[in-house]
Design a protein around this motif. Structure first.
Motif, PDB file in Angstrom:
ATOM      1  N   GLY A 149      17.483  69.588  -6.421  1.00 15.22           N
ATOM      2  CA  GLY A 149      17.716  70.521  -5.334  1.00 15.22           C
ATOM      3  C   GLY A 149      16.485  70.871  -4.539  1.00 15.22           C
ATOM      4  N   THR A 178      18.836  67.276 -17.012  1.00 12.54           N
ATOM      5  CA  THR A 178      19.569  68.526 -16.800  1.00 12.54           C
ATOM      6  C   THR A 178      21.051  68.379 -17.112  1.00 12.54           C
ATOM      7  OG1 THR A 178      19.869  68.006 -14.431  1.00 12.54           O
ATOM      8  CG2 THR A 178      17.935  69.319 -15.043  1.00 12.54           C
ATOM      9  N   GLU A 224      29.998  66.176  -5.624  1.00 14.78           N
ATOM     10  CA  GLU A 224      29.862  67.086  -6.757  1.00 14.78           C
ATOM     11  C   GLU A 224      29.384  66.376  -8.006  1.00 14.78           C
ATOM     12  OE1 GLU A 224      32.607  70.258  -9.300  1.00 14.78           O
ATOM     13  OE2 GLU A 224      33.323  69.453  -7.394  1.00 14.78           O
ATOM     14  N   THR A 258      25.500  65.319  -7.677  1.00 11.22           N
ATOM     15  CA  THR A 258      24.520  66.367  -7.424  1.00 11.22           C
ATOM     16  C   THR A 258      24.004  66.924  -8.743  1.00 11.22           C
ATOM     17  OG1 THR A 258      25.599  66.959  -5.340  1.00 11.22           O
ATOM     18  CG2 THR A 258      24.107  68.578  -6.299  1.00 11.22           C
ATOM     19  N   TRP A 259      22.712  66.759  -8.970  1.00  9.13           N
ATOM     20  CA  TRP A 259      22.108  67.251 -10.198  1.00  9.13           C
ATOM     21  C   TRP A 259      21.780  68.727 -10.030  1.00  9.13           C
ATOM     22  CZ3 TRP A 259      22.165  63.680 -14.021  1.00  9.13           C
ATOM     23  CH2 TRP A 259      22.313  62.350 -13.637  1.00  9.13           C
ATOM     24  N   THR A 260      22.054  69.503 -11.044  1.00 10.55           N
ATOM     25  CA  THR A 260      21.783  70.940 -10.995  1.00 10.55           C
ATOM     26  C   THR A 260      21.098  71.370 -12.285  1.00 10.55           C
ATOM     27  OG1 THR A 260      23.991  71.424 -11.886  1.00 10.55           O
ATOM     28  CG2 THR A 260      23.743  71.448  -9.482  1.00 10.55           C
ATOM     29  N   ARG A 302      25.807  62.560 -12.322  1.00  9.68           N
ATOM     30  CA  ARG A 302      25.756  63.584 -13.364  1.00  9.68           C
ATOM     31  C   ARG A 302      26.936  63.488 -14.321  1.00  9.68           C
ATOM     32  NH1 ARG A 302      27.925  68.605 -13.021  1.00  9.68           N
ATOM     33  NH2 ARG A 302      28.124  68.399 -10.762  1.00  9.68           N
TER      34      ARG A 302
END
Length: 470
Positions: free
Chosen positions: A236, A213, A397, A400-402, A182
């Motif tokens: 997620g 995202t 961190e 991790t795609w959010t 990310r």
């Protein structure tokens, strides 16, 4: 039925996942790397610097090696001239660049004519850029390919292998080197904008929707847009749900192939098909995924399902002939299975598959818990087997795609194939649950493909803004 609509998302909270994002491996299968020389057995260190993508030698494109170590290839709009004309900026590029993400594991960099041939027509007059996947410009070591080969052929793993393989995999595969995380995606986007000027929008296919995202807030701040075409589930999502729903979508497509939805279909059509799938994918050997032949049959069904429309005849023959398969049936199964993970002929793992694992595994949670037994869901069991490495790929961190909040999202258009066996429409419903102001265009095709040309005018009108919408 085609048309822009505001979708209803009442069911999305319960059905928010629908695809293993290996879609792009098959979607772009015609462009996969085909190296017929085996890698040398020595030298398992990855290249320190990314190699220059081959298309960058062509004056028809512009290339940037960004400070993140990521290459960006920029394809100016075709102007009718020869492919070797200079790629200096032209007046036609004034509408702003469009970033294209074809999904995981992404394409190897392609020449300009090939890119223009596979992009939708509504992008033909736009400048399009794409990030080159790190796995495509960093050599994946022979040791890494060998480690993945041990768990990608479908055979049962011994107890000793189950215990020793994770450490061997982590030692052999520098996963951080083979994916776009990310942070890298965000920084590469900003630097590309500094070098090229305005980025007006992003066209994201399949798993590319997850990576979108990372830059949606930046597009929102500048009045940009995002088009998600057959999107994978939002980041997620539960890996177990993802694999179960993916397997159910393929089964539903096979039911259509076998005519189980026809009005004159036998009442036991669906149950007979389930029985055939159980027989094809189940053996009596305990273990992670059963035998090689059973695994090949299931992964071949996944491979062929990416274009059910074109593969109805061979699929119908395989399912009808079972268990007395012809030599032709067996050949289709074997070659179809190899398209997923390995090079046909010698079984060497495809670098694309390692890149796929490196990119997709960190995006979803809960790998390792399986997706059902072989007896009840042989397709789900095969998917669990194929994703075995995901359980030992760490996330951090940066990787991790959010999904950003709705207030941070740009204008969003969801292109949803209502009969897609790879990214079922329920995945788009989940995006709509997160972003209730999103618009949506529906189409129907028995397979996993970009939106049809019939939608090009409506997509162009949507991009033009409210004044240009039909």
């Amino acid at each position: 039925m085609l048309g822009v609509r505001r979708p209803g998302y009442a069911e999305a909270a319960r059905w928010f996942a629908g695809v293993a994002a290996l879609a792009a491996v098959i979607l772009t299968g015609l462009h996969l790397y085909q190296n017929h020389e085996r890698e040398p057995e020595s030298g398992n260190a990855a290249a320190a610097e990314p190699a220059e993508p081959q298309p960058c030698a062509d004056r028809a494109v512009r290339c940037h090696l960004l400070s993140t170590g990521v290459w960006a290839v920029v394809y100016p709009p075709a102007a009718g001239g020869p492919s070797n004309t200079s790629a200096d900026r032209t007046p036609e590029e004034g509408d702003g660049l469009v970033l294209w993400d074809p999904g995981g594991p992404g394409l190897r960099p392609l020449d300009a004519p090939t890119v223009r041939a596979i992009l939708p027509s509504w992008l033909h007059r736009r400048t399009v850029a794409t990030f080159v996947e790190p796995w495509a410009v960093h050599d994946i070591s022979p040791a890494c390919l060998k480690a993945v080969e041990k768990v990608s052929a479908g055979g049962e793993l011994s107890e000793a292998q189950v215990k020793s393989w994770p450490d061997a995999f982590r030692n052999a595969c520098d996963i951080d080197l083979y994916h776009l995380d990310r942070g890298e995606y965000q920084e590469s986007f900003e630097e590309l904008r500094e070098r090229e000027g305005e980025i007006s929008g992003l066209y994201a296919q399949s798993f590319g929707a997850v990576r979108a995202t990372a830059v949606m807030p930046a597009l929102q701040r500048t009045g940009g847009w995002t088009v998600m075409d057959a999107p994978a589930p939002p980041p997620g999502a539960s890996a177990t749900t993802l694999m179960v729903e993916r397997s159910l979508a393929v089964e539903a497509g096979l039911q259509d192939v076998m005519g189980c939805a026809d009005g004159d279909a036998p009442s036991d059509c669906r149950e007979k098909l389930r029985g055939t799938l159980r027989d094809m994918g189940d053996d009596d050997t305990p273990g992670l995924a059963g035998g090689v032949e059973e695994y090949e049959r299931m992964t071949a069904l996944f491979s062929l399902s990416h274009d059910l429309e074109s593969n109805k005849k061979p699929l119908r023959e395989i399912l009808t002939n079972w268990p007395k398969l012809t030599a032709k049936d067996k050949d289709i199964i074997e070659t179809g299975s190899y398209k997923y993970t390995r090079r046909y002929g010698d079984g060497q793992v495809l670098p694309e598959f390692v890149g796929y694992l490196a990119n997709v595994c960190p995006a979803y949670r809960g790998w390792g818990s399986g997706a059902g037994s072989q007896e009840r869901n042989p397709l789900g069991a095969a998917l669990s087997r194929m994703h075995y490495p995901c359980a030992v790929i760490p996330g951090d961190e940066d990787s991790t795609w959010t999904a950003p909040d709705a207030a941070e999202a740009p204008r969003l258009l969801l292109l949803t194939n209502t009969t897609d066996p790879v990214t079922p429409p329920i995945a788009a419903e989940a995006w709509g649950e997160n972003y209730p102001d999103a618009d949506r265009l529906d189409y129907a095709y028995s397979g996993h493909a970009k939106a049809p040309e019939e939608l090009a005018e409506k997509i162009s009108a949507w991009i033009a803004g409210p004044a240009g919408r039909p």
